[in-house]
Design a protein around this motif. Structure first.
Motif, mmCIF file in Angstrom:
data_model
loop_
_atom_site.group_PDB
_atom_site.id
_atom_site.type_symbol
_atom_site.label_atom_id
_atom_site.label_comp_id
_atom_site.label_asym_id
_atom_site.label_seq_id
_atom_site.Cartn_x
_atom_site.Cartn_y
_atom_site.Cartn_z
ATOM 1 N N GLN A 88 -15.572 73.069 67.298
ATOM 2 C CA GLN A 88 -15.924 71.818 67.968
ATOM 3 C C GLN A 88 -14.880 70.729 67.713
ATOM 4 O O GLN A 88 -14.472 70.015 68.625
ATOM 5 C CB GLN A 88 -17.292 71.342 67.499
ATOM 6 N N LYS A 89 -14.441 70.624 66.468
ATOM 7 C CA LYS A 89 -13.482 69.579 66.104
ATOM 8 C C LYS A 89 -12.034 69.983 66.387
ATOM 9 O O LYS A 89 -11.153 69.130 66.422
ATOM 10 C CB LYS A 89 -13.626 69.232 64.620
ATOM 11 N N GLY A 90 -11.781 71.288 66.520
ATOM 12 C CA GLY A 90 -10.411 71.757 66.728
ATOM 13 C C GLY A 90 -9.533 71.542 65.517
ATOM 14 O O GLY A 90 -8.337 71.284 65.643
ATOM 15 N N GLU A 91 -10.126 71.663 64.329
ATOM 16 C CA GLU A 91 -9.354 71.432 63.110
ATOM 17 C C GLU A 91 -9.726 72.424 62.024
ATOM 18 O O GLU A 91 -10.788 73.039 62.054
ATOM 19 C CB GLU A 91 -9.543 70.006 62.610
ATOM 20 N N VAL A 92 -8.820 72.535 61.050
ATOM 21 C CA VAL A 92 -9.032 73.405 59.897
ATOM 22 C C VAL A 92 -10.134 72.802 59.031
ATOM 23 O O VAL A 92 -10.145 71.599 58.787
ATOM 24 C CB VAL A 92 -7.737 73.537 59.063
ATOM 25 N N ILE A 93 -11.035 73.663 58.578
ATOM 26 C CA ILE A 93 -12.071 73.222 57.647
ATOM 27 C C ILE A 93 -12.024 74.125 56.426
ATOM 28 O O ILE A 93 -12.090 75.349 56.543
ATOM 29 C CB ILE A 93 -13.468 73.257 58.288
ATOM 30 N N VAL A 94 -11.902 73.503 55.257
ATOM 31 C CA VAL A 94 -11.940 74.202 53.982
ATOM 32 C C VAL A 94 -13.218 73.778 53.279
ATOM 33 O O VAL A 94 -13.479 72.584 53.124
ATOM 34 C CB VAL A 94 -10.721 73.840 53.098
ATOM 35 N N VAL A 95 -14.005 74.767 52.868
ATOM 36 C CA VAL A 95 -15.269 74.487 52.188
ATOM 37 C C VAL A 95 -15.219 75.125 50.801
ATOM 38 O O VAL A 95 -15.345 76.343 50.669
ATOM 39 C CB VAL A 95 -16.470 75.026 52.998
#
Length: 162
Positions: A88-95
């Motif tokens: 949805q955001k078009g970005e890398v997500i690190v959790v």
């Protein structure tokens, strides 16, 4: 075919992994075959990874694509979970701790951290590259940098399709 041999230097490891994937993409034109082998390259090359694979965007959903690891969720809504949020955001997500991520979708109860990178084709999200680890805070900035180069390579490959 390029043979990949992992080593202990994370940056060097990603350079070698990127070369292996580039070499493979030069020899094969089939999308599914390429994504399957890329998932395998990543899964076998990187330590402490219990799932590596792809979800591909289709009609407002992410549909499970080629992967290595335990069976996974088949459909994820855009905007839901880590994968859907990345799409949805078009970005890398690190959790660092998936248990602290509101709305995390648990496909494998052994997963404790996750990284998801969007893949693009013609300016739109084509899908995501998803990686899970049983280790908390597994994915460092070196992983973000190395995996971003791989995601960008895949996106360039996708531009050549269709």
């Amino acid at each position: 075919m390029f043979e990949f041999k992992p080593n202990s230097d994370t940056t060097k490891n990603y350079e070698l992994l990127l070369k292996a994937i580039e070499s493979h993409l030069e020899d094969e034109g089939n999308l599914i075959a390429n994504l399957a082998n890329i998932a395998s390259f990543i899964y076998t090359a990187l330590p402490d990874v219990n799932w590596a694979g792809f979800y591909l965007a289709e009609n407002g959903l992410l549909i499970l694509g080629p992967f290595c690891g335990k069976p996974a969720c088949t459909r994820i809504s855009i905007g839901k979970g880590v994968c859907g949020t990345s799409a949805q955001k078009g970005e890398v997500i690190v959790v660092p701790d998936v248990h602290a991520f509101d709305g995390h979708i648990a496909c494998d109860g052994e997963t404790n951290s996750e990284i998801v990178l969007p893949l693009f084709q013609r300016g739109k999200v084509f899908g995501v590259l998803d990686m899970d680890s049983p280790v908390f805070d597994r994915f460092s900035q070196a992983d973000v940098d190395g995996l971003t180069k791989i995601a960008n390579l895949i996106s360039r490959y996708l531009e050549g399709l269709a």
